[in-house]
Each structure stands twice: as structure tokens, then as C-alpha cells.
Design a protein around this motif. Structure first.
Motif, mmCIF file in Angstrom:
data_model
loop_
_atom_site.group_PDB
_atom_site.id
_atom_site.type_symbol
_atom_site.label_atom_id
_atom_site.label_comp_id
_atom_site.label_asym_id
_atom_site.label_seq_id
_atom_site.Cartn_x
_atom_site.Cartn_y
_atom_site.Cartn_z
ATOM 1 N N GLN A 34 1.186 -10.678 0.169
ATOM 2 C CA GLN A 34 1.646 -9.331 -0.132
ATOM 3 C C GLN A 34 0.513 -8.473 -0.667
ATOM 4 O OE1 GLN A 34 5.162 -9.516 -2.532
ATOM 5 N NE2 GLN A 34 6.410 -10.045 -0.785
ATOM 6 N N THR A 35 0.639 -7.180 -0.440
ATOM 7 C CA THR A 35 -0.389 -6.248 -0.862
ATOM 8 C C THR A 35 0.242 -4.913 -1.220
ATOM 9 O OG1 THR A 35 -2.489 -5.252 -0.225
ATOM 10 C CG2 THR A 35 -0.835 -5.401 1.492
ATOM 11 N N PHE A 36 -0.472 -4.125 -2.030
ATOM 12 C CA PHE A 36 -0.067 -2.747 -2.243
ATOM 13 C C PHE A 36 -0.526 -1.969 -1.031
ATOM 14 C CE2 PHE A 36 0.050 -4.081 -6.695
ATOM 15 C CZ PHE A 36 1.274 -3.561 -7.052
ATOM 16 N N CYS A 37 0.361 -1.233 -0.436
ATOM 17 C CA CYS A 37 0.099 -0.548 0.822
ATOM 18 C C CYS A 37 0.396 0.939 0.649
ATOM 19 C CB CYS A 37 0.990 -1.149 1.907
ATOM 20 S SG CYS A 37 0.834 -0.382 3.508
ATOM 21 N N GLY A 42 2.013 8.835 2.140
ATOM 22 C CA GLY A 42 1.498 8.865 0.779
ATOM 23 C C GLY A 42 2.253 7.942 -0.165
ATOM 24 N N GLU A 43 3.363 7.404 0.295
ATOM 25 C CA GLU A 43 4.161 6.488 -0.517
ATOM 26 C C GLU A 43 3.430 5.153 -0.651
ATOM 27 O OE1 GLU A 43 8.616 4.468 -0.509
ATOM 28 O OE2 GLU A 43 7.951 5.641 1.202
ATOM 29 N N LYS A 44 3.464 4.574 -1.849
ATOM 30 C CA LYS A 44 2.840 3.275 -2.090
ATOM 31 C C LYS A 44 3.939 2.241 -2.251
ATOM 32 C CE LYS A 44 -1.307 5.161 -4.076
ATOM 33 N NZ LYS A 44 -2.186 5.275 -5.217
ATOM 34 N N VAL A 45 3.819 1.148 -1.479
ATOM 35 C CA VAL A 45 4.806 0.080 -1.502
ATOM 36 C C VAL A 45 4.096 -1.261 -1.629
ATOM 37 C CG1 VAL A 45 6.553 1.344 -0.183
ATOM 38 C CG2 VAL A 45 4.845 0.013 1.017
ATOM 39 N N PHE A 46 4.836 -2.270 -2.064
ATOM 40 C CA PHE A 46 4.322 -3.632 -2.193
ATOM 41 C C PHE A 46 5.015 -4.465 -1.125
ATOM 42 C CE2 PHE A 46 4.147 -7.825 -4.445
ATOM 43 C CZ PHE A 46 2.778 -7.920 -4.499
ATOM 44 N N VAL A 47 4.299 -4.748 -0.041
ATOM 45 C CA VAL A 47 4.881 -5.420 1.124
ATOM 46 C C VAL A 47 3.930 -6.500 1.628
ATOM 47 C CG1 VAL A 47 6.225 -3.416 1.868
ATOM 48 C CG2 VAL A 47 3.896 -3.708 2.695
ATOM 49 N N GLN A 51 3.249 -6.388 7.438
ATOM 50 C CA GLN A 51 4.163 -5.252 7.524
ATOM 51 C C GLN A 51 3.420 -3.951 7.229
ATOM 52 O OE1 GLN A 51 7.610 -5.487 5.026
ATOM 53 N NE2 GLN A 51 8.637 -3.823 6.086
ATOM 54 N N CYS A 52 2.446 -3.999 6.350
ATOM 55 C CA CYS A 52 1.630 -2.820 6.068
ATOM 56 C C CYS A 52 0.925 -2.358 7.340
ATOM 57 C CB CYS A 52 0.613 -3.133 4.967
ATOM 58 S SG CYS A 52 -0.375 -1.720 4.451
ATOM 59 N N LYS A 53 0.389 -3.318 8.098
ATOM 60 C CA LYS A 53 -0.268 -2.977 9.368
ATOM 61 C C LYS A 53 0.724 -2.368 10.344
ATOM 62 C CE LYS A 53 -4.019 -6.345 9.544
ATOM 63 N NZ LYS A 53 -4.558 -7.476 10.304
ATOM 64 N N LEU A 54 1.922 -2.945 10.429
ATOM 65 C CA LEU A 54 2.935 -2.434 11.348
ATOM 66 C C LEU A 54 3.348 -1.003 11.015
ATOM 67 C CD1 LEU A 54 5.286 -5.530 11.752
ATOM 68 C CD2 LEU A 54 3.769 -4.556 13.474
ATOM 69 N N LEU A 55 3.307 -0.659 9.729
ATOM 70 C CA LEU A 55 3.710 0.678 9.277
ATOM 71 C C LEU A 55 2.531 1.652 9.293
ATOM 72 C CD1 LEU A 55 5.965 -0.430 6.300
ATOM 73 C CD2 LEU A 55 6.713 0.429 8.523
ATOM 74 N N SER A 56 1.378 1.223 9.818
ATOM 75 C CA SER A 56 0.154 2.048 9.861
ATOM 76 C C SER A 56 -0.321 2.431 8.467
ATOM 77 C CB SER A 56 0.362 3.290 10.721
ATOM 78 O OG SER A 56 0.734 2.950 12.027
ATOM 79 N N GLY A 57 -0.142 1.525 7.535
ATOM 80 C CA GLY A 57 -0.545 1.783 6.159
ATOM 81 C C GLY A 57 -1.944 1.286 5.878
ATOM 82 N N LYS A 58 -2.437 1.660 4.697
ATOM 83 C CA LYS A 58 -3.753 1.213 4.251
ATOM 84 C C LYS A 58 -3.567 0.360 2.996
ATOM 85 C CE LYS A 58 -6.053 5.352 5.910
ATOM 86 N NZ LYS A 58 -6.799 6.552 5.529
ATOM 87 N N GLY A 59 -4.124 -0.840 3.035
ATOM 88 C CA GLY A 59 -4.044 -1.730 1.896
ATOM 89 C C GLY A 59 -5.431 -2.232 1.531
ATOM 90 N N ASN A 60 -5.481 -3.153 0.613
ATOM 91 C CA ASN A 60 -6.736 -3.757 0.193
ATOM 92 C C ASN A 60 -7.291 -4.572 1.371
ATOM 93 O OD1 ASN A 60 -8.819 -5.134 -0.974
ATOM 94 N ND2 ASN A 60 -7.649 -5.834 -2.738
#
Length: 64
Positions: A34-37, A42-47, A51-60
């Protein structure tokens, strides 16, 4: 009735113990990939990192 209450309290205690062991490590990421994404909105989630990649998010980057 007393047995039902005891069973309920034991279930709550076990659930708490299990969830505490899954919590994030000190690095900002943690168990089970899991990572902070940060999502594009602009929303930050812990997933989970996948799943972060699937949502086109940026994580660590270390989590991917």
C-alpha cells in the motif's frame, strides 16, 4: 447472553489486533504494497500500489 457478549468482545479484540498489524510502516508506505497516492483530482488516498497506477495516480516511486 453472557456467552454472546464474551464472543463479541473477543471478536472485536481480534479484529483490532489484526488491523493493527496491517498498518503502514514509518516510511509512509507499508504492508501489502500500500502507498499514499495522489489522484489526478488532487485527492490523496491510501491504496495498494497497483490500484494507484490504475487510477492514474502518483505515489512514492519506491512503492512501485
Amino acid at each position: 447472553m453472557k456467552n454472546k457478549i464474551s464472543l463479541f468482545l473477543v471478536s472485536i479484540a481480534l479484529g483490532f489486533a489484526m488491523s493493527a498489524s496491517v498498518s503502514a510502516a514509518n516510511s509512509g508506505a507499508g504492508g501489502f504494497g500500500q502507498t499514499f497516492c495522489e489522484l489526478p483530482s488532487g485527492e490523496k488516498v491510501f491504496v495498494p500500489s497497483h490500484q494507484c497506477k490504475l487510477l492514474s495516480g502518483k505515489g512514492n516511486p519506491a512503492d512501485f
